[in-house]
Write an enzyme that holds these catalytic residues in place. Structure first.
Site: not given
Length: 488
Positions: A287, A335, A338, A341, A343-344, A403, A410, A413
């Site tokens: 992850h 991952r 997936k 996003d 945040c990554y 995201d 938010d 993020h």
């Protein structure tokens, strides 16, 4: 589901097609130069053509249709629409990239630090995280966070437990993750009153109770052992300059585990998976967030160019990290198979400064050359910056980062998307060992100037510390303060 190949690899495959596409676009532009302004104004605002890599569908696809592939196709379509200005048309620069709406994002984060409506009750156990996310984002944007010091100190004092550490809310049990978030939030606002609210002696005793014979840490008394705990503990121990010795009655105080940091590197090594990524614990799924925690933990222990190759299979790790960035989105997933996003941008994007430092090794401290990086063939800074500024900004009056397109912004993020933007805009350079730094190495974070950038210089955010994930100057100030205080 579409077979997702890394953006860096797709860049090489599409290089010739990109040249052809650019020539074709230029030819078409000359042919259409006589068209009415009303039909070409939007195109003229976008300036030069956006590389095909970020506007075309992936060159390799799986013909199997599934719910997952449909969601992936939807995200790709949305991202291409935003990349080309077909959705939420906003002013862009000569590279087709919007500006960072700094003031709007500052207003969003300031509002998140105020009284929140009832839907936020699910975050009652995550109050330290809200402080950290908002204050870190504000500091990266260059806002004054010192005005929040008094309120944060009072709140932190009420959430600190006598047995050491901070809970997620009032009267809640101490947890490594919320303690990490609260200590970093206090470091961000800075000042003696913020530093002194931390009961370092009680925190040290609590960490000693969490230390495990296998080298790892429980995240709470009676809680699970995972790589989050290892990273959070390593950060707390070093940024607060806590003693490394374990008390004589500790269950981990044996010959093989003589101090708080002993065995941590071996624990991280056991968390690397067959894919090459890092999982929460041995034999689990790789992850992106755990990859960062593992690398950050190792980087606390020693310089990346020394410790990473000793404990990790670096080729497999680099391959896995590179495969997390997708084309045409330019964003990053956490991952295998997936969706991207925002945040990554940090959890995976933030791994690259440490990987780059490991590849480049120690620099000559007196060098006056502009810092460069050897990781630009492994991931695309341009792709990530395009995704963040084009798809990751909430362009409504709400502000904040999100995201992906059509998701709400938010604080979480906003913090980590901005952290990822900072990582992409800067480069980490290892310097000589520093006894007053962490344990055995020092580094500096400098603007990345190796090639032309697709963003405007005024959209560069403050440099993020690649290990502690707060503005670099805040980390230095905090360590300097506690280094000058002998003992407890």
């Amino acid at each position: 589901m579409p077979i997702k190949t890394s953006l860096a690899r797709v860049r090489q495959r599409t290089k010739i097609h990109r040249r052809r596409g650019t020539l074709a676009h230029n030819a078409a532009s000359h042919r259409e130069s006589g068209m009415a302004d009303s039909s070409s104004s939007q195109e003229s605002r976008r300036g030069p053509p956006i590389p095909d890599l970020f506007t075309n569908r992936p060159p390799i696809r799986d013909s199997l249709v599934s719910d997952t592939s449909k969601r992936q196709d939807s995200v790709e379509r949305n991202c291409r629409a935003f990349m080309t200005g077909k959705q939420e048309p906003v002013a862009v620069n000569n590279h087709g990239v919007p500006s960072l709406d700094r003031e709007r994002h500052i207003r969003f984060l300031e509002k998140q630090l105020g009284n929140l409506p009832s839907p936020y009750k699910s975050l009652d156990a995550s109050r330290p995280w809200m402080f950290y996310w908002c204050l870190n984002g504000l500091a990266l944007l260059g806002a004054d966070v010192s005005k929040h010091r008094k309120g944060l100190v009072a709140t932190a004092r009420s959430m600190q437990n006598e047995g050491g550490g901070f809970g997620g809310g009032f009267g809640q049990e101490s947890h490594l993750a919320t303690t990490y978030a609260m200590v970093l939030a206090l470091a961000i606002v800075g000042g003696e009153s913020a530093y002194e609210v931390i009961d370092r002696r009680a925190l040290w005793k609590w960490l000693c109770a969490l230390k495990q014979p296998d080298g790892g840490f429980r995240v709470a008394l009676g809680g699970e052992v995972d790589v989050r705990g290892a990273y959070c503990a390593a950060v707390l121990i070093t940024i607060l300059k806590l003693p490394l010795d374990l008390p004589g009655d500790s269950h981990s105080s044996v010959a093989e585990r003589p101090n708080l940091l002993t065995g941590l590197a071996d624990y991280v090594r056991r968390c690397q998976t067959f894919e090459g990524g890092i999982s929460a614990m041995p034999d689990a799924e790789a992850h992106g967030a755990f990859a960062f925690c593992g690398l950050g933990c190792l980087a606390v222990l020693d310089a990346p160019h020394r410790i990473f190759p000793r404990y990790l299979d670096m080729p497999r790790l680099i391959s896995w990290l590179s495969s997390r960035q997708y084309a045409p989105e330019g964003g990053i997933s956490g991952r295998t198979n997936k969706l991207v996003d925002g945040c990554y941008s940090h959890w995976v994007g933030g791994c690259w400064p440490l990987i780059g430092a490991a590849i480049d090794g120690a620099a000559v401290e007196t060098s006056i050359q502009s810092p460069s990086s050897n990781i630009d063939t492994l991931y695309s800074r341009e792709g990530l910056i395009r995704y963040i500024l084009t798809c990751g900004q909430d362009q409504t009056d709400r502000g904040g980062m999100r995201d992906k397109p059509y998701q709400s912004s938010d604080a979480y993020h906003t913090c980590y998307v901005l952290s990822g933007l900072s990582s992409a805009q800067h480069v980490t350079r290892i310097l000589s060992p520093d006894e007053d730094g962490m344990t055995s190495w020092a580094y500096e974070v400098l603007p990345y100037l190796d090639r032309a950038q697709v963003y405007n210089e005024e959209d560069r955010v403050n440099p993020i510390d690649p290990v502690y994930v707060i503005p670099e100057s805040k980390r230095r100030d905090t360590m300097s303060y506690f280094s000058s205080k002998p003992g407890f």
